[in-house]
Design a protein around this motif. Structure first.
Motif, PDB file in Angstrom:
ATOM      1  N   LEU A 166       0.839  -1.198   0.000  1.00 51.56           N
ATOM      2  CA  LEU A 166       0.000   0.000   0.000  1.00 51.56           C
ATOM      3  C   LEU A 166       0.876   1.250   0.000  1.00 51.56           C
ATOM      4  O   LEU A 166       0.553   2.248  -0.663  1.00 51.56           O
ATOM      5  N   ALA A 167       1.990   1.199   0.732  1.00 58.33           N
ATOM      6  CA  ALA A 167       2.919   2.328   0.748  1.00 58.33           C
ATOM      7  C   ALA A 167       3.511   2.564  -0.632  1.00 58.33           C
ATOM      8  O   ALA A 167       3.667   3.712  -1.073  1.00 58.33           O
ATOM      9  N   LEU A 168       3.848   1.482  -1.326  1.00 57.72           N
ATOM     10  CA  LEU A 168       4.390   1.616  -2.677  1.00 57.72           C
ATOM     11  C   LEU A 168       3.384   2.318  -3.599  1.00 57.72           C
ATOM     12  O   LEU A 168       3.762   3.171  -4.407  1.00 57.72           O
ATOM     13  N   LEU A 169       2.113   1.967  -3.479  1.00 60.21           N
ATOM     14  CA  LEU A 169       1.096   2.604  -4.314  1.00 60.21           C
ATOM     15  C   LEU A 169       1.020   4.100  -4.039  1.00 60.21           C
ATOM     16  O   LEU A 169       0.861   4.909  -4.957  1.00 60.21           O
ATOM     17  N   GLN A 170       1.144   4.475  -2.768  1.00 58.91           N
ATOM     18  CA  GLN A 170       1.069   5.895  -2.422  1.00 58.91           C
ATOM     19  C   GLN A 170       2.277   6.664  -2.945  1.00 58.91           C
ATOM     20  O   GLN A 170       2.152   7.791  -3.435  1.00 58.91           O
ATOM     21  N   VAL A 171       3.452   6.061  -2.863  1.00 58.80           N
ATOM     22  CA  VAL A 171       4.663   6.727  -3.350  1.00 58.80           C
ATOM     23  C   VAL A 171       4.613   6.879  -4.864  1.00 58.80           C
ATOM     24  O   VAL A 171       4.920   7.948  -5.409  1.00 58.80           O
ATOM     25  N   THR A 172       4.209   5.799  -5.563  1.00 58.18           N
ATOM     26  CA  THR A 172       4.112   5.904  -7.021  1.00 58.18           C
ATOM     27  C   THR A 172       3.051   6.928  -7.417  1.00 58.18           C
ATOM     28  O   THR A 172       3.229   7.667  -8.399  1.00 58.18           O
ATOM     29  N   ALA A 173       1.954   6.999  -6.663  1.00 58.26           N
ATOM     30  CA  ALA A 173       0.905   7.978  -6.964  1.00 58.26           C
ATOM     31  C   ALA A 173       1.436   9.396  -6.825  1.00 58.26           C
ATOM     32  O   ALA A 173       1.167  10.260  -7.679  1.00 58.26           O
TER      33      ALA A 173
END
Length: 265
Positions: A166-173
């Motif tokens: 979930l953290a990866l998705l937020q960083v990529t976003a």
């Protein structure tokens, strides 16, 4: 008169509360191992968490626009955190979920319609666009807090993996949305400063711009470079690439051996 919204226009939507409830139940299921399918529990956790972050992303746009002078956002329902009030369901919910499922990429789309002519300052118009990805960046900091605070001892592995993904998705976003590409918030940041004729010519290409970014990220060299950069950011936040890899494996529970996150083979 200062910008304002009525109490009804600011009341949190039951739809958003339901999303938060799903997220809470899925967190419990992942933490306790209650679900017969750990991957499905992780899937629900990540998807509900991702949609909640999309709602906060769009709320940040609307709230900043309200304080910038666009009082119409209240009547449009943008301050209720209800994703059903967004002007483009395809761009705001469907495409972001498709991007996550297909490539593990957090890429919010355009959703709220801001009446920018009500916002006289170009700086405020830029801030309206920047508010969304800045919210994703803040969400990433909060989600990764247990990692960079060294508070992961005793935390169930599956929960750690799900949190990392979930953290990866937020960083990529946050990173992707700051790209100056039509359809992304990064373009919205610079748009007020561009000549009018350029803005008119670029306007029809918003959806194409978002799809183009996703397509370019499928190119091996670009994909490698991009995820190397994302891994560096996550590493600074205490999240190891192996955690995000395991998180995506659990998330893609319908596959026997899902492809690893990061470089595309």
């Amino acid at each position: 008169m200062s910008p304002h919204a009525t109490r009804g226009e600011r009341r949190v939507s039951p739809v958003f509360l339901a999303l938060v409830a799903v997220m809470a139940v899925s967190i419990w299921a992942v933490w306790t191992g209650f679900s017969a399918s750990p991957g499905f529990a992780v899937f629900l956790f990540v998807v509900s968490g991702w949609v909640v972050s999309l709602c906060l992303h769009e709320y940040a746009h609307a709230r900043t626009a309200l304080h910038g002078g666009d009082i119409s956002v209240g009547a449009k329902g943008y301050l209720t955190l209800d994703p059903l009030k967004y002007t483009h369901a395809l761009l705001s919910i469907v495409l972001p979920l498709v991007f996550v499922i297909m490539g593990g990429i957090g890429l919010p789309g355009g959703a709220v319609f801001i009446e920018r002519d009500r916002i006289r300052s170009r700086w405020k118009q830029s801030l309206v666009s920047a508010a969304g990805p800045l919210t994703n960046a803040l969400f990433a900091v909060v989600v990764t807090a247990p990692f960079w605070l060294g508070a992961m001892d005793g935390v169930p592995e599956n929960f750690r993996f799900a949190l990392a993904f979930l953290a990866l998705l937020q960083v990529t976003a946050a990173v992707l949305n700051f790209l100056p590409v039509p359809g992304l918030d990064g373009y919205g940041v610079i748009e007020p400063w561009l000549p009018f004729h350029i803005r008119r010519q670029v306007e029809p290409f918003a959806l194409i711009g978002i799809l183009a970014v996703f397509g370019i990220l499928r190119i091996d060299a670009v994909n490698h470079a991009f995820f190397d950069a994302i891994d560096s950011v996550l590493d600074a936040l205490g999240v190891h690439p192996l955690d995000t890899f395991q998180g995506q494996q659990l998330f893609r529970f319908w596959e026997g051996t899902p492809p690893p996150i990061g470089p595309v083979s």
